[in-house]
Write a protein that holds these residues in place. Structure first.
Motif, PDB file in Angstrom:
ATOM      1  N   SER A 278       5.532 -12.190   6.618  1.00 20.16           N
ATOM      2  CA  SER A 278       4.503 -13.513   6.122  1.00 20.16           C
ATOM      3  C   SER A 278       3.230 -12.966   6.437  1.00 20.16           C
ATOM      4  O   SER A 278       2.740 -11.930   7.245  1.00 20.16           O
ATOM      5  N   LEU A 279       2.360 -13.673   6.022  1.00 18.51           N
ATOM      6  CA  LEU A 279       0.806 -13.426   6.056  1.00 18.51           C
ATOM      7  C   LEU A 279       0.544 -13.733   7.331  1.00 18.51           C
ATOM      8  O   LEU A 279      -0.713 -13.538   7.865  1.00 18.51           O
TER       9      LEU A 279
ATOM     10  N   THR B  19      -7.951  -5.517   8.773  1.00 18.38           N
ATOM     11  CA  THR B  19      -7.552  -7.017   9.094  1.00 18.38           C
ATOM     12  C   THR B  19      -7.773  -7.366  10.577  1.00 18.38           C
ATOM     13  O   THR B  19      -8.136  -8.130  10.956  1.00 18.38           O
ATOM     14  N   SER B  20      -7.976  -6.128  11.595  1.00 16.73           N
ATOM     15  CA  SER B  20      -8.322  -6.507  12.734  1.00 16.73           C
ATOM     16  C   SER B  20     -10.152  -6.954  12.755  1.00 16.73           C
ATOM     17  O   SER B  20     -10.232  -7.860  13.524  1.00 16.73           O
TER      18      SER B  20
ATOM     19  N   LEU C  39      -4.331 -18.144   4.395  1.00 20.99           N
ATOM     20  CA  LEU C  39      -3.542 -17.309   3.563  1.00 20.99           C
ATOM     21  C   LEU C  39      -4.273 -16.331   2.402  1.00 20.99           C
ATOM     22  O   LEU C  39      -4.135 -15.416   2.360  1.00 20.99           O
ATOM     23  N   MET C  40      -5.333 -17.177   2.083  1.00 20.89           N
ATOM     24  CA  MET C  40      -6.174 -16.514   0.959  1.00 20.89           C
ATOM     25  C   MET C  40      -6.870 -15.114   1.344  1.00 20.89           C
ATOM     26  O   MET C  40      -6.843 -14.228   1.006  1.00 20.89           O
ATOM     27  N   THR C  41      -7.517 -15.540   2.592  1.00 25.63           N
ATOM     28  CA  THR C  41      -8.192 -14.522   3.427  1.00 25.63           C
ATOM     29  C   THR C  41      -7.555 -13.327   3.732  1.00 25.63           C
ATOM     30  O   THR C  41      -7.701 -12.054   3.550  1.00 25.63           O
ATOM     31  N   TYR C  42      -6.260 -13.642   4.546  1.00 26.56           N
ATOM     32  CA  TYR C  42      -5.414 -12.496   5.037  1.00 26.56           C
ATOM     33  C   TYR C  42      -5.016 -11.732   3.834  1.00 26.56           C
ATOM     34  O   TYR C  42      -4.672 -10.603   4.087  1.00 26.56           O
ATOM     35  N   ASN C  43      -4.401 -12.403   2.811  1.00 24.70           N
ATOM     36  CA  ASN C  43      -4.129 -11.604   1.594  1.00 24.70           C
ATOM     37  C   ASN C  43      -5.046 -10.676   1.085  1.00 24.70           C
ATOM     38  O   ASN C  43      -4.546  -9.630   0.867  1.00 24.70           O
ATOM     39  N   ALA C  44      -6.121 -11.244   0.675  1.00 21.39           N
ATOM     40  CA  ALA C  44      -7.240 -10.345   0.293  1.00 21.39           C
ATOM     41  C   ALA C  44      -7.492  -9.107   1.406  1.00 21.39           C
ATOM     42  O   ALA C  44      -7.630  -8.095   0.806  1.00 21.39           O
ATOM     43  N   ALA C  45      -7.581  -9.388   2.612  1.00 21.17           N
ATOM     44  CA  ALA C  45      -7.747  -8.510   3.475  1.00 21.17           C
ATOM     45  C   ALA C  45      -6.472  -7.451   3.548  1.00 21.17           C
ATOM     46  O   ALA C  45      -6.670  -6.012   3.513  1.00 21.17           O
ATOM     47  N   ARG C  46      -5.330  -7.636   3.301  1.00 18.83           N
ATOM     48  CA  ARG C  46      -4.136  -6.972   3.363  1.00 18.83           C
ATOM     49  C   ARG C  46      -4.293  -6.111   2.002  1.00 18.83           C
ATOM     50  O   ARG C  46      -3.646  -4.901   2.026  1.00 18.83           O
TER      51      ARG C  46
ATOM     52  N   THR D 224      -6.221  -3.605  -5.987  1.00 19.09           N
ATOM     53  CA  THR D 224      -7.220  -4.394  -6.367  1.00 19.09           C
ATOM     54  C   THR D 224      -7.236  -5.689  -5.671  1.00 19.09           C
ATOM     55  O   THR D 224      -6.360  -6.416  -5.496  1.00 19.09           O
ATOM     56  N   PHE D 225      -8.683  -6.012  -5.158  1.00 19.43           N
ATOM     57  CA  PHE D 225      -8.564  -7.223  -4.474  1.00 19.43           C
ATOM     58  C   PHE D 225      -9.888  -7.933  -4.724  1.00 19.43           C
ATOM     59  O   PHE D 225     -10.171  -8.793  -4.130  1.00 19.43           O
ATOM     60  N   THR D 226     -10.866  -7.478  -5.741  1.00 19.12           N
ATOM     61  CA  THR D 226     -12.002  -8.189  -6.097  1.00 19.12           C
ATOM     62  C   THR D 226     -11.678  -9.712  -6.547  1.00 19.12           C
ATOM     63  O   THR D 226     -12.508 -10.556  -6.035  1.00 19.12           O
ATOM     64  N   LYS D 227     -10.730 -10.046  -7.281  1.00 18.34           N
ATOM     65  CA  LYS D 227     -10.621 -11.376  -7.602  1.00 18.34           C
ATOM     66  C   LYS D 227     -10.234 -12.107  -6.255  1.00 18.34           C
ATOM     67  O   LYS D 227     -10.761 -13.342  -5.996  1.00 18.34           O
ATOM     68  N   GLU D 228      -9.356 -11.680  -5.680  1.00 14.41           N
ATOM     69  CA  GLU D 228      -8.510 -12.341  -4.378  1.00 14.41           C
ATOM     70  C   GLU D 228      -9.678 -12.584  -3.414  1.00 14.41           C
ATOM     71  O   GLU D 228      -9.743 -13.856  -2.684  1.00 14.41           O
TER      72      GLU D 228
END
Length: 417
Positions: free
Chosen positions: A38-39, A104-105, A332-339, A346-350
């Motif tokens: 999980s995130l 993520t740290s 969740l959106m922040t952690y997802n973009a970080a991971r 690609t993470f620009t949109k996220e």
């Protein structure tokens, strides 16, 4: 049971084979064997870092928050402590003085600091996700060996891109650099530069050939003692302890060896690093919102009206629940973009989504937190109102909310058109 042969009038079809009962793949009774997490799953190192930053924030930062906000000045003790605790070189390799931890740290540290003081959080954020990352990603080995140990151990950095005439259009900058033998001479000014009052190391973006447009933009590294002029220090609505100054460059001489990433590569550097930096801002806004929530909600169960705690009235319960949902979605959106960034995807949109939504949630939750605490929340005594003041900048810096929506829309258009 099969019928007796004497009673069979017509041939009987063979009995169906009994199928073994197998739990369905989505059954809640079956443990997940996919290996996916999980995130909210963190490495042991990341969890230890979170707990360490929480202690630092409570022991060192919290007692100084109100005075720093009133005086609009960062306490030098906090800067010194962040360096001593390894929070100013989180992703930098150990051989260069850093903690050699995950992206993520860094996000976790930014989030936890923001729960107590977003001013301290953004100082740590800009230093790590912008300044350090530029050098780790684009600097050559000699530059990394020279600058990263300083940035990990003692010298605060800042990222000098914005100018009076270039905000959302960050690449309409007017600062110029001209070659002079083995040096570059920079003239121009910058505005809205975070950390600039306390910083010793500056990443400066200037155009070496305006005829090439954005392809002339180049990144330079300089130190304050080279002659950088710290001009006006802004008096702001929020994050007041975080310094935001204008800078002037009057024939600032920088050695040619201080060009980062090569001549004309400044545009690429800035655009890519700002995408990453937006995850840091999302983490700051997330932590801010959680900090306001954590301060206000307990009060609603202590304050009684009409014979019961105000937090037990259904109207209040629904507001608190809604805020908790918004917080979790932003997290969740922040952690997802970080991971995604960590995994090299690609993470620009996220990142744009996380930054946009976290800034919206920060304003919403911190505003409601004031209302939940009533008159007390409106005073500066509790510190709740400070979260609301600090939240507004989230919709402005490192790309306004409209810029984030435009970025997201472009990805959607590309996908569906």
């Amino acid at each position: 049971m099969l019928r007796s042969a004497a009673r069979v009038v017509k041939p009987v079809a063979a009995p169906r084979r009994m199928r073994a009962v197998v739990p369905r793949a989505f059954s809640t009774s079956t443990a997940c064997k996919s290996g996916l997490a999980s995130l909210h799953t963190f490495t042991e190192e990341e969890q230890m870092l979170r707990e360490s930053v929480q202690r630092l924030a409570q022991d060192v930062v919290a007692p100084r928050v109100r005075d720093m906000d009133e005086n609009e000045q960062m306490d030098p003790v906090i800067i010194k402590t962040l360096f001593e605790q390894g929070l100013m070189g989180i992703e930098t390799s150990a051989e260069l003085g850093g903690a050699e931890s995950s992206f993520t740290s860094a996000i976790i540290a930014i989030e936890e600091l923001a729960k107590v003081d977003p001013s301290v959080s953004v100082m740590c954020d800009v230093h790590n996700t912008l300044v350090n990352t530029v050098l780790r990603t684009y600097a050559n080995k000699e530059q990394q060996d020279k600058w990263l140990p300083l940035l990990s151990e003692s010298k605060l950095g800042c990222f000098c891109l914005s100018e009076p005439a270039s905000g959302s259009d960050a690449f309409a900058l007017q600062t110029r650099a001209k070659k002079d033998g083995n040096d570059w001479i920079i003239n121009g000014s910058k505005m809205w530069i975070t950390n600039s009052y306390e910083a010793d190391i500056f990443l400066i973006f200037a155009n070496i050939d305006p005829s090439k447009g954005y392809k002339g933009i180049t990144c330079f590294i300089a130190t304050k003692d080279m002659g950088i002029q710290i001009a006006k220090k802004e008096q702001k609505l929020g994050i007041r302890a975080s310094s935001t100054c204008s800078l002037n460059f009057d024939d600032l001489k920088i050695p040619a060896e201080n060009v980062i990433g090569g001549e004309g590569k400044g545009y690429k550097i800035a655009i890519e690093i700002l995408n990453e930096g937006r995850i840091g801002i999302a983490a700051q806004m997330l932590g801010l919102a959680q900090g306001a929530f954590d301060k206000a909600v307990p009060y609603t169960y202590e304050r009684k009206q009409f014979g019961q705690a105000i937090g037990t009235f259904q109207g209040m319960q629904f507001q608190i629940a809604q805020a908790a949902i918004e917080l979790e979605s932003a997290r969740l959106m922040t952690y997802n973009a970080a991971r995604l960034k960590e995994e090299g995807k690609t993470f620009t949109k996220e990142a744009a989504m996380a930054k946009y939504w976290a800034s919206q949630v920060a304003q919403s939750v911190s505003g409601k937190a004031i209302e939940w605490a009533g008159g007390v929340g409106f005073t500066r005594e509790t510190g709740i109102e400070k979260y609301w003041r600090d939240s507004k900048i989230g919709a402005i810096y490192e790309g306004t909310s409209n810029i984030q929506l435009q970025t997201i829309a472009k990805f959607i258009q590309k996908q569906y058109s």
